[in-house]
Design an enzyme around this catalytic site. Structure first.
Site, PDB file in Angstrom:
ATOM      1  N   GLU A 254       0.940  -1.373  -0.057  1.00  0.00           N
ATOM      2  CA  GLU A 254       0.168   0.168   0.045  1.00  0.00           C
ATOM      3  C   GLU A 254       1.054   1.167   0.066  1.00  0.00           C
ATOM      4  O   GLU A 254       1.505   1.538   0.828  1.00  0.00           O
ATOM      5  CB  GLU A 254      -0.889  -0.070   1.323  1.00  0.00           C
ATOM      6  CG  GLU A 254      -1.931  -1.129   0.937  1.00  0.00           C
ATOM      7  CD  GLU A 254      -2.927  -1.294   2.230  1.00  0.00           C
ATOM      8  OE1 GLU A 254      -2.883  -0.469   3.041  1.00  0.00           O
ATOM      9  OE2 GLU A 254      -3.850  -2.051   2.213  1.00  0.00           O
ATOM     10  N   CYS A 288      -2.668   8.826   3.509  1.00  0.00           N
ATOM     11  CA  CYS A 288      -2.367   8.528   2.039  1.00  0.00           C
ATOM     12  C   CYS A 288      -3.515   8.835   0.909  1.00  0.00           C
ATOM     13  O   CYS A 288      -3.353   8.944  -0.115  1.00  0.00           O
ATOM     14  CB  CYS A 288      -2.034   7.102   1.755  1.00  0.00           C
ATOM     15  SG  CYS A 288      -3.310   6.131   2.377  1.00  0.00           S
ATOM     16  N   GLU A 381       3.961  13.414  -4.759  1.00  0.00           N
ATOM     17  CA  GLU A 381       3.185  13.510  -3.630  1.00  0.00           C
ATOM     18  C   GLU A 381       3.892  14.396  -2.605  1.00  0.00           C
ATOM     19  O   GLU A 381       5.185  14.030  -2.329  1.00  0.00           O
ATOM     20  CB  GLU A 381       3.077  12.069  -2.948  1.00  0.00           C
ATOM     21  CG  GLU A 381       2.295  11.732  -1.741  1.00  0.00           C
ATOM     22  CD  GLU A 381       2.533  10.429  -1.184  1.00  0.00           C
ATOM     23  OE1 GLU A 381       3.909   9.764  -1.061  1.00  0.00           O
ATOM     24  OE2 GLU A 381       1.546   9.850  -0.776  1.00  0.00           O
TER      25      GLU A 381
HETATM   26  P1  NAD Z   1       8.632   5.282   4.470  1.00  0.00           P
HETATM   27  O1  NAD Z   1       8.465   4.223   3.105  1.00  0.00           O
HETATM   28  O2  NAD Z   1       9.510   6.211   4.582  1.00  0.00           O
HETATM   29  O3  NAD Z   1       8.629   4.292   5.627  1.00  0.00           O
HETATM   30  C1  NAD Z   1       7.604   3.048   5.919  1.00  0.00           C
HETATM   31  C2  NAD Z   1       8.493   2.120   6.710  1.00  0.00           C
HETATM   32  O4  NAD Z   1       9.265   1.628   5.829  1.00  0.00           O
HETATM   33  C3  NAD Z   1       8.916   2.444   7.934  1.00  0.00           C
HETATM   34  O5  NAD Z   1       8.758   1.640   8.779  1.00  0.00           O
HETATM   35  C4  NAD Z   1      10.375   2.543   7.343  1.00  0.00           C
HETATM   36  O6  NAD Z   1      11.648   2.300   8.454  1.00  0.00           O
HETATM   37  C5  NAD Z   1      10.552   1.640   6.570  1.00  0.00           C
HETATM   38  N1  NAD Z   1      11.605   1.255   5.485  1.00  0.00           N
HETATM   39  C6  NAD Z   1      12.302   2.670   4.989  1.00  0.00           C
HETATM   40  N2  NAD Z   1      13.245   2.144   3.864  1.00  0.00           N
HETATM   41  C7  NAD Z   1      13.137   0.799   4.074  1.00  0.00           C
HETATM   42  C8  NAD Z   1      13.815  -0.236   3.274  1.00  0.00           C
HETATM   43  N3  NAD Z   1      14.599   0.095   2.309  1.00  0.00           N
HETATM   44  N4  NAD Z   1      13.818  -1.447   3.735  1.00  0.00           N
HETATM   45  C9  NAD Z   1      12.726  -1.783   4.661  1.00  0.00           C
HETATM   46  N5  NAD Z   1      11.955  -0.919   5.284  1.00  0.00           N
HETATM   47  C10 NAD Z   1      12.314   0.219   4.970  1.00  0.00           C
HETATM   48  O7  NAD Z   1       6.886   5.905   4.555  1.00  0.00           O
HETATM   49  P2  NAD Z   1       6.571   7.138   5.703  1.00  0.00           P
HETATM   50  O8  NAD Z   1       7.367   8.123   5.329  1.00  0.00           O
HETATM   51  O9  NAD Z   1       6.559   6.286   6.852  1.00  0.00           O
HETATM   52  O10 NAD Z   1       5.020   7.030   5.222  1.00  0.00           O
HETATM   53  C11 NAD Z   1       4.251   8.057   4.410  1.00  0.00           C
HETATM   54  C12 NAD Z   1       4.247   7.326   3.199  1.00  0.00           C
HETATM   55  O11 NAD Z   1       3.360   6.298   3.310  1.00  0.00           O
HETATM   56  C13 NAD Z   1       3.669   8.255   1.875  1.00  0.00           C
HETATM   57  O12 NAD Z   1       4.007   8.086   0.764  1.00  0.00           O
HETATM   58  C14 NAD Z   1       2.076   7.731   2.089  1.00  0.00           C
HETATM   59  O13 NAD Z   1       1.399   7.997   0.875  1.00  0.00           O
HETATM   60  C15 NAD Z   1       2.440   6.286   2.321  1.00  0.00           C
HETATM   61  N6  NAD Z   1       1.206   5.412   3.047  1.00  0.00           N
HETATM   62  C16 NAD Z   1       0.392   4.799   1.928  1.00  0.00           C
HETATM   63  C17 NAD Z   1      -0.570   4.307   2.658  1.00  0.00           C
HETATM   64  C18 NAD Z   1      -1.643   3.507   1.699  1.00  0.00           C
HETATM   65  O14 NAD Z   1      -2.419   2.569   2.270  1.00  0.00           O
HETATM   66  N7  NAD Z   1      -1.518   3.332   0.367  1.00  0.00           N
HETATM   67  C19 NAD Z   1      -1.095   4.375   3.808  1.00  0.00           C
HETATM   68  C20 NAD Z   1      -0.175   5.270   4.630  1.00  0.00           C
HETATM   69  C21 NAD Z   1       0.841   5.893   4.346  1.00  0.00           C
HETATM   70  O1  6OD Z   2      -8.446   2.573   6.273  1.00  0.00           O
HETATM   71  C1  6OD Z   2      -7.679   1.853   5.885  1.00  0.00           C
HETATM   72  O2  6OD Z   2      -7.914   0.702   5.976  1.00  0.00           O
HETATM   73  C2  6OD Z   2      -6.350   2.295   5.374  1.00  0.00           C
HETATM   74  N1  6OD Z   2      -5.465   1.444   5.250  1.00  0.00           N
HETATM   75  C3  6OD Z   2      -6.059   3.535   5.428  1.00  0.00           C
HETATM   76  C4  6OD Z   2      -4.941   4.102   4.851  1.00  0.00           C
HETATM   77  C5  6OD Z   2      -4.450   5.128   5.116  1.00  0.00           C
HETATM   78  C6  6OD Z   2      -3.504   5.878   4.723  1.00  0.00           C
HETATM   79  O3  6OD Z   2      -2.763   6.885   5.260  1.00  0.00           O
END
Ligand code: NAD
Ligand code: 6OD
Length: 477
Positions: A254, A288, A381
Site C-alpha cells: 500500500e 495517503c 506526492e
Molecule cells: P516510508 O516508506 O519512509 O517508511 C515506511 C516504513 O518503511 C518505515 O517503517 C520505514 O522504517 C520502513 N523502511 C524505509 N526504508 C526501508 C527499506 N529500504 N527496507 C525496509 N523498510 C524500510 O514511509 P513513511 O514516510 O513512513 O510514510 C509516508 C508514506 O506512506 C507516504 O508516501 C504515504 O502515501 C504512504 N502511505 C500509504 C498508505 C496506503 O495505504 N497506500 C497508507 C499510509 C501511508
Molecule cells: O482505512 C484503511 O484501512 C487504510 N488502510 C487507510 C490508509 C490510510 C493511509 O494513510
C-alpha cells in the site's frame, strides 16, 4: 512506557538508542532502541519455531479468540493508546480517539468475524477423467504463508499496523513487525497487550529501528521471510521489491498517492467544499488518501476556490508534520509551487503561534491555483496540507486530468447526477473512488492502489487471501 522490542515473548531494548522527539514542540521525549541484525534474525527464527510449535497447531476459532482478546486488551487501555499515538504523531487527540485507536480495535474484531469458520470456504470438485487420467476428487484448502514481515509507516501507526497484523494472525501466520522509527509507542503497547493475552511466544515479534541499512532492510532481506506486507512510500516499495526479488518473496504493497477530487457544477457546493476541506487537510494532509489535486468544473471554479481558501485559512486546531525533515520537505514544495507559478490562495508557509509549538513542525494548510498540469507540485506526492485547484470544462477532460498521474490510490467525485457518478467512477484509475464522501470505510471492501500506489488489495477476503496460500489436493478415484 519506553519503546521496546518484543521477540519470542521477551521485551528488550537491545541495540543503540536514537532520540524520539515530539512533533508538537521538537523536544526529545524519549529514545528508541535500534534493533541489530542479530535481533531481527532471532525474531525470524522465533516466528518459524512458533509455526512448528503451539501457534502452528491452533485452529482458526482459537486464533479468532486471540484476536478478540487483543481487541478487548486495547480497549481496556484505550486512553494509554490514545496518549501514546498523540505523543508520537502530534495529531489532534480527537483524531486518535475517534479514528486511530477505535479502528485498531475494529481491525481485530473485523478479522475475527471474517475468519471464524473460514476453513469451510474450502471448495471441492469431483470431475470425470481429463486427458485419460480417470475420475478424481479435488479439494482446495488454504494454509498460512509462514513467517510474514509487516512494515508500517508513521501517519496512522496503530491503525495501519493492525490492518495487517489482524488478518495475518487470523490466517495462522507468525509475524515480525517493524513500525516506523518515528512512531514506536503504540506498537510497544500492542506487544504488551499481546503478551498479556498469552499469544504463543514467537507468533508476534516486534523490532524497532530504521529502514534503509537497518532493521527494515535486515528483515526484508532475511531468507526466512515468506511474505512482506508493507505500507509506505512508493520509493521504499521499490527498494523492498528489490530485496524481495532475491528470494521471490510475495509482497502486498500500500503505497503513496496524489489523489484527485472531481467537483462537477451540479454538486452540492457546501458539501463539496466541506468534503474537500476534510479530504485535503485531515491529519494535516498526512493520510495517503488525502486529496492533493482538485479539479472543478469551470462555472463554479471561482466560487469553489474562494470558499475553500477561506475555510482553509480559518483552520486552527491542526497538528504538526511528523518531523523537522518532513516539515522542511513540505515547505520546500510550498516554495517550489511559487517558483512554478502558483497563486497562493491560502497558507503557503509555517505558522507562528507564540508558544512552545513554534519549536514544533507545523505548516499552514495551503490552497494553490494556477499551476500547469506538468508542474512538479501537481505530479509529486507532498504528503502535507496542500491542494492545487484547477478548472475543467467537461466530463472527459475531468477524467483525463484525474488519470494524468503516476499514482492511482483514491479519488473523490462530487456530483448530484447519479448517472454521471456511475459513468465517471469506474473510469478513474484508482483502487478506491468515493462519491459525495471521503474515507467512508467498510473493512470488507478491497483497499489498495494501482500504478505507483501499490500491489494487490487488502481488506476483508482480500487480506485473508493474501495471507494464505491455496493448496489443491487431488485424490484419484
Ligand atoms: P516510508 O516508506 O519512509 O517508511 C515506511 C516504513 O518503511 C518505515 O517503517 C520505514 O522504517 C520502513 N523502511 C524505509 N526504508 C526501508 C527499506 N529500504 N527496507 C525496509 N523498510 C524500510 O514511509 P513513511 O514516510 O513512513 O510514510 C509516508 C508514506 O506512506 C507516504 O508516501 C504515504 O502515501 C504512504 N502511505 C500509504 C498508505 C496506503 O495505504 N497506500 C497508507 C499510509 C501511508
Ligand atoms: O482505512 C484503511 O484501512 C487504510 N488502510 C487507510 C490508509 C490510510 C493511509 O494513510
Amino acid at each position: 512506557m519506553k519503546p521496546a522490542h518484543y521477540v519470542n515473548g521477551a521485551f528488550s531494548t537491545a541495540g543503540p538508542a536514537f532520540p524520539l522527539r515530539s512533533p508538537i514542540d521538537g523536544r526529545q521525549v524519549g529514545t528508541v532502541p535500534e534493533a541489530p541484525r542479530a535481533l531481527v534474525d532471532e525474531a525470524v527464527t522465533a516466528a518459524r519455531a512458533a509455526l512448528d510449535g503451539p501457534w502452528g497447531a491452533t485452529g482458526v476459532e482459537e486464533r479468532c479468540a486471540f484476536l478478540r482478546a487483543i481487541a478487548d486488551g486495547i480497549e481496556a487501555r484505550f486512553d494509554e493508546f490514545v496518549d501514546a499515538e498523540v505523543a508520537d504523531t502530534g495529531k489532534p487527540r480527537e483524531l486518535a480517539a475517534t479514528v486511530d485507536i477505535p479502528r485498531a480495535i475494529g481491525n481485530f474484531r473485523a478479522y475475527a468475524d471474517l475468519s471464524y469458520g473460514r476453513p469451510d470456504r474450502a471448495y471441492n470438485t469431483r470431475v470425470p477423467g481429463w486427458s485419460g487420467t480417470g475420475e478424481a476428487l479435488n479439494y482446495t484448502v488454504r494454509r498460512p504463508l509462514g513467517v510474514v514481515a509487516v512494515i508500517s509507516p508513521w501517519n496512522l501507526p496503530l491503525l495501519l499496523l493492525t490492518w495487517k497484523v489482524a488478518p495475518a494472525l487470523a490466517a495462522g501466520n507468525a509475524l515480525v513487525v517493524k513500525p516506523s522509527e518515528e512512531t514506536p509507542s503504540t506498537a510497544t503497547l500492542l506487544a504488551e497487550v499481546i503478551d498479556a493475552v498469552r499469544l504463543p511466544h514467537g507468533a508476534f515479534n516486534l523490532v524497532h529501528g530504521h529502514g534503509t541499512g537497518a532493521a527494515g532492510e535486515f528483515l526484508t532481506s532475511n531468507p526466512g521471510i515468506d511474505a512482506i506486507a508493507f505500507t509506505g512510500e512508493s520509493a521504499t516499495g521499490s527498494a523492498i521489491m528489490r530485496a524481495a526479488a532475491q528470494h521471490v518473496t510475495p509482497v502486498s504493497f500500500e503505497l503513496g498517492g496524489k489523489n484527485p477530487a472531481l467537483i462537477f457544477a451540479d454538486a452540492d457546493l457546501d458539501e463539496a467544499v466541506e468534503g474537500t476541506l476534510r479530504s485535503s487537510f485531515t491529519h494535516s494532509g498526512q493520510v495517503c488518501l488525502c486529496t492533493e489535486r482538485v479539479y472543478v468544473e469551470r462555472p463554479i471554479f471561482d466560487e469553489f476556490v474562494r470558499r475553500l481558501g477561506e475555510k482553509a485559512g480559518q483552520l486552527k486546531d491542526y497538528g504538526p508534520m511528523i518531523s523537522a525533515e518532513h516539515r522542511d520537505k513540505v515547505l520546500s514544495y510550498y516554495r517550489l509551487a511559487v517558483e512554478e507559478g502558483a497563486t497562493v490562495v491560502a497558507g503557503g508557509g509555517a505558522p507562528s503561534f507564540g508558544d512552545e509549538r513554534d519549536g514544533g513542525y507545523y505548516v499552514e494548510p495551503t490552497v494553490l491555483t494556477g499551476l500547469a498540469a506538468d508542474a512538479r507540485t501537481v505530479r509529486e506526492e507532498v504528503f502535507g496540507p496542500i491542494c492545487h485547484v484547477a478548472p475543467f470544462d467537461d466530463e472527459a477532460e475531468a477524467i483525463r486530468l484525474a488519470n494524468d498521474s503516476p499514482y492511482g490510490l483514491a479519488a473523490t467525485v462530487w456530483t448530484s447526477d447519479l448517472s454521471r457518478a456511475h459513468r465517471v467512477a469506474p473510469r478513474i484509475e484508482a483502487g478506491i473512488v468515493w462519491v459525495n464522501c471521503w474515507n467512508l470505510r467498510d473493512l470488507r471492501t478491497p483497499f489498495g492502489g494501482v500504478k505507483a500506489s501499490g500491489i494487490g488489495r487488502e481488506g476483508g477476503e482480500y487480506s485473508l487471501d493474501f495471507f494464505s496460500e491455496p493448496v489443491n489436493v487431488c485424490i484419484k478415484i
